[in-house]
Design a protein around this motif. Structure first.
Motif, PDB file in Angstrom:
ATOM      1  N   HIS A 106       0.860  -0.993  -0.130  1.00  0.00           N
ATOM      2  CA  HIS A 106      -0.086   0.228   0.097  1.00  0.00           C
ATOM      3  C   HIS A 106       0.979   1.065  -0.014  1.00  0.00           C
ATOM      4  N   GLN A 112       1.205   9.186   1.167  1.00  0.00           N
ATOM      5  CA  GLN A 112      -0.185   9.349   1.587  1.00  0.00           C
ATOM      6  C   GLN A 112      -0.410  10.990   1.805  1.00  0.00           C
ATOM      7  N   ASN A 344       2.777  -0.876   8.155  1.00  0.00           N
ATOM      8  CA  ASN A 344       1.392  -1.507   7.860  1.00  0.00           C
ATOM      9  C   ASN A 344       0.300  -0.806   8.872  1.00  0.00           C
TER      10      ASN A 344
END
Ligand code: FA5
Length: 346
Positions: A106, A112, A344
């Motif tokens: 991810h 992000q 994570n």
């Protein structure tokens, strides 16, 4: 003797044709033409025959041996093919069964956050620019009003690139800040400008809980007519309030950076204690956020912009420190440490 050989040949051929698997075939092969096999024994005895029998029996035995070898080979490959197709037939493979789970990665927490920062500034009319990580000394320092003799060079410990020179601008470094993109953008697009520059930066620093040698900065700058620190304050307040989803105040203190005049340190109100004072804000109610100021006229000049017509402000903050504040992370080294237990979580 000849008859005996023909009988042996026929017996062997019969046995070959009856072999049902490779194992049986191998046993037959050993029995007839193996090291101690029946035909091998006859061949070994040829030397003791008389001169009349020797050439006849010798020739015949060899011919039979070659023939049998070829038959074994032929039969062996037929049996192999049979076994392969049998195992394919026996293996049940359910094409509709779900496959094993493949772990999907991810987006890293810093990427992000960078995307969020970019989209908030984009909604305020800012463009996103990029610049080289291996930068010339000129853009990293001289163009930013930091000549080689200037003491401010010591403010940022620099990685120099050996044996690499920019044709026009001399020695190369790993950029210590995203500010070089200010001059590059001015040169390319002129004024007016509203730009942010997120990117990787490098400093030759001993690492600790708040310092890394590779980290990320976001530069922001605006060049226009009749703009002031008031615009900067408004933009930053809006940015932080949108990012944190609640009202955030900003305050300015004097600070020194050679490429701005006046120079400022910008703090924002501590979100953990609501400005009352806590361990994170060192009981001041404010969190240090970034450097900023009005762009120095020498920088505008280096970028080819007329400082009599245009003014600008600029700021630069560390993406890691913002993420640390937002998520309560207490060690900057976790970001690039590669520990999946940390990665994570976000
Ligand atoms: C600068 O790098 C200026 N270029 C900022 C600036 C831009 C000032 C435009 C004025 C106008 P400074 O060295 O303070 O300033 O670094 C800016 C931010 O980068 C710091 O507030 C911090 O969040 C981050 N930073 C600096 N050094 C490190 C480091 N070693 N590790 C992690 N973050 C760092």
């Amino acid at each position: 003797m000849e008859q005996q050989l023909q009988q042996l040949k026929q017996a062997c051929l019969d046995a070959i044709s009856k072999a049902e698997d490779l194992h049986q075939l191998e046993e037959i092969e050993i029995k007839y033409i193996g090291r101690k096999g029946e035909l091998t024994n006859i061949l070994r005895g040829v030397k003791d025959l008389n001169d009349i029998e020797k050439p006849v029996i010798g020739k015949l035995s060899n011919e039979i041996k070659l023939h049998l070898e070829a038959e074994f080979k032929k039969h062996k490959s037929a049996l192999e093919n049979k076994e392969i197709s049998k195992s394919l037939h026996d293996d049940t493979f359910d094409t509709t069964a779900p496959g094993p789970d493949i772990e999907v990665g991810h987006i890293h927490i810093l990427s992000q956050l960078q995307k969020e920062v970019e989209s908030i500034f984009a909604s305020m009319g800012f463009s996103v620019m990029d610049g080289p990580e291996v930068e010339s000394e000129y853009y990293c320092f001289e163009g930013l009003n930091i000549p080689s003799w200037h003491l401010a060079r010591d403010m940022q410990d620099t990685f120099f690139i050996k044996n690499k020179q920019d044709k026009k601008h001399g020695k190369m470094v790993l950029r210590t800040q995203t500010s070089p993109v200010q001059v590059r953008t001015m040169e390319k697009f002129g004024a007016p400008l509203r730009v942010i520059v997120p990117g990787r930066t490098f400093r030759y620093e001993a690492t600790d809980a708040t310092h890394e040698s590779t980290f990320h900065q976001v530069e922001g700058f605006m060049v226009d007519k009749d703009i002031s620190i008031a615009n900067l304050k408004g933009v930053l307040k809006e940015f932080l309030t949108r990012l944190f989803g609640k009202e955030v105040s900003v305050r300015f203190r004097p600070g020194y950076f050679p490429f701005v005049e006046p120079g400022l340190e910008v703090d924002f109100s501590c979100l953990l204690c609501g400005g009352k004072g806590c361990r994170v804000c060192k009981h001041t109610g404010w969190v240090e956020f970034m450097g900023a100021g009005m762009i120095h006229q020498n920088v505008l000049k280096a970028g080819g912009i007329d400082s009599k017509k245009w003014q600008g402000w600029a700021f630069g903050f560390g993406l890691e420190r913002l993420a640390m504040m937002r998520h309560g992370i207490d060690d900057i080294r976790l970001f690039l440490g590669g520990d999946l237990r940390f990665i994570n979580q976000f």
